[in-house]
Enzyme design. Structure first.
Site, PDB file in Angstrom:
ATOM      1  N   SER A 218       0.855  -1.188   0.000  1.00  0.00           N
ATOM      2  CA  SER A 218       0.000   0.000   0.000  1.00  0.00           C
ATOM      3  C   SER A 218       0.886   1.231   0.000  1.00  0.00           C
ATOM      4  CB  SER A 218      -0.883  -0.010   1.262  1.00  0.00           C
ATOM      5  OG  SER A 218      -1.499   1.245   1.474  1.00  0.00           O
TER       6      SER A 218
ATOM      7  N   TYR B 239      -3.137  -0.316  10.060  1.00  0.00           N
ATOM      8  CA  TYR B 239      -2.975  -0.636   8.641  1.00  0.00           C
ATOM      9  C   TYR B 239      -1.585  -0.225   8.150  1.00  0.00           C
ATOM     10  CZ  TYR B 239      -4.225  -0.850   3.651  1.00  0.00           C
ATOM     11  OH  TYR B 239      -4.276  -1.142   2.306  1.00  0.00           O
TER      12      TYR B 239
END
Length: 262
Positions: free
Chosen positions: A147, A160
């Site tokens: 990501s 995250y």
């Protein structure tokens, strides 16, 4: 040399986790178009059935399995079943993931651990399960869906970002440890992708939509299909000397400091 053959996945078996829909579905569909046999999992039978139906509608025969990727026993059983019913996995894409948008001081340790478990521990468990057969076969490709949060922080995504940062380093370490066995482990870092999950954020006039477009040199959201070429490249023989790399498919966000306020 027929250069196009370097990008072919003909005869390869690709397992994409959590690929009933969204980014995982787009990657698996691209692999099928490149010639691979598609295997995927999801956590519930209903999701697996929906995925198989979606692949069928797209003209793809896919093999679906119910498996919780955070459960090592389930993962080992699934991989053994795939090897028996389909064949040895040549390509693993660790796509399954979750995000919890909660301010850090409001997030419980249990919520933090859950995100780490799905987004970081599960790719470790999956890779660990497929690497022995890849070593025996003499080749293998592992692709971790990282990501932009592998590089950047942002409000409400502490777990995250921690998981995706860790996944970046797990990617590099798998490459370091198993490169000598002709196993390449790389990552893909998607930017902001137009999926059904992001549809509410992409409505005209939504502040987040305007924010993303202003921060992206391409001046648009990415489409799932934008991940097809990079995914096929990293799964193919064309990337046999590419190892431990994170390929960001983000329209240039990470290269851009943003526009100066007027």
């Amino acid at each position: 040399m027929d250069f196009s053959k370097k990008f072919s996945l003909e005869g390869k078996i690709a397992l994409v986790t959590g690929a009933s829909y969204g980014i995982g579905f787009a990657i698996a569909s691209a692999y099928a178009e490149a010639g691979a046999t598609i295997v995927f999992n999801d956590i519930k039978q209903e999701l697996v059935d929906n995925g198989i139906a979606a692949y069928k509608e797209a003209g793809i025969t896919a093999h679906g399995y119910v498996c919780d990727v955070t459960n090592e026993d389930q993962v080992n059983a699934m991989v053994a079943q795939i090897e028996k019913e389909v064949g040895v996995i040549d390509i693993l894409v660790n796509n399954a993931g979750i995000i919890k948008r909660i301010p850090m001081i409001e997030m419980t340790a249990a919520e933090f651990r859950q995100v780490i478990d799905v987004d970081l521990n599960a790719p470790f468990i999956m890779a660990k399960a497929v690497i022995p057969s890849m070593i025996k076969k003499g080749h293998g490709k592992i692709i971790n869906i990282c990501s932009m949060m592998s590089e950047l922080g942002r409000e409400t995504v502490s777990a995250y970002a921690a998981a995706k940062g860790g996944l970046k380093m797990l990617t590099k370490n798998i490459a370091s440890e198993y490169g000598e066995f002709n196993i390449q482990c790389n990552g893909i870092g998607p930017g902001y992708i137009a999926t059904p999950q992001t549809a509410p954020l992409r409505e005209d006039g939504h502040p987040f939509n305007n924010f993303i477009i202003s921060k992206t040199p391409a001046a648009r959201w990415g489409e799932p299909e934008d991940l097809a070429g990079p995914s096929v490249f990293l799964a193919s023989d064309a990337s046999d000397f590419v190892n431990g790399h994170i390929l960001y498919v983000d329209g240039g966000i990470l290269a851009y400091i943003g526009k100066q306020p007027k």
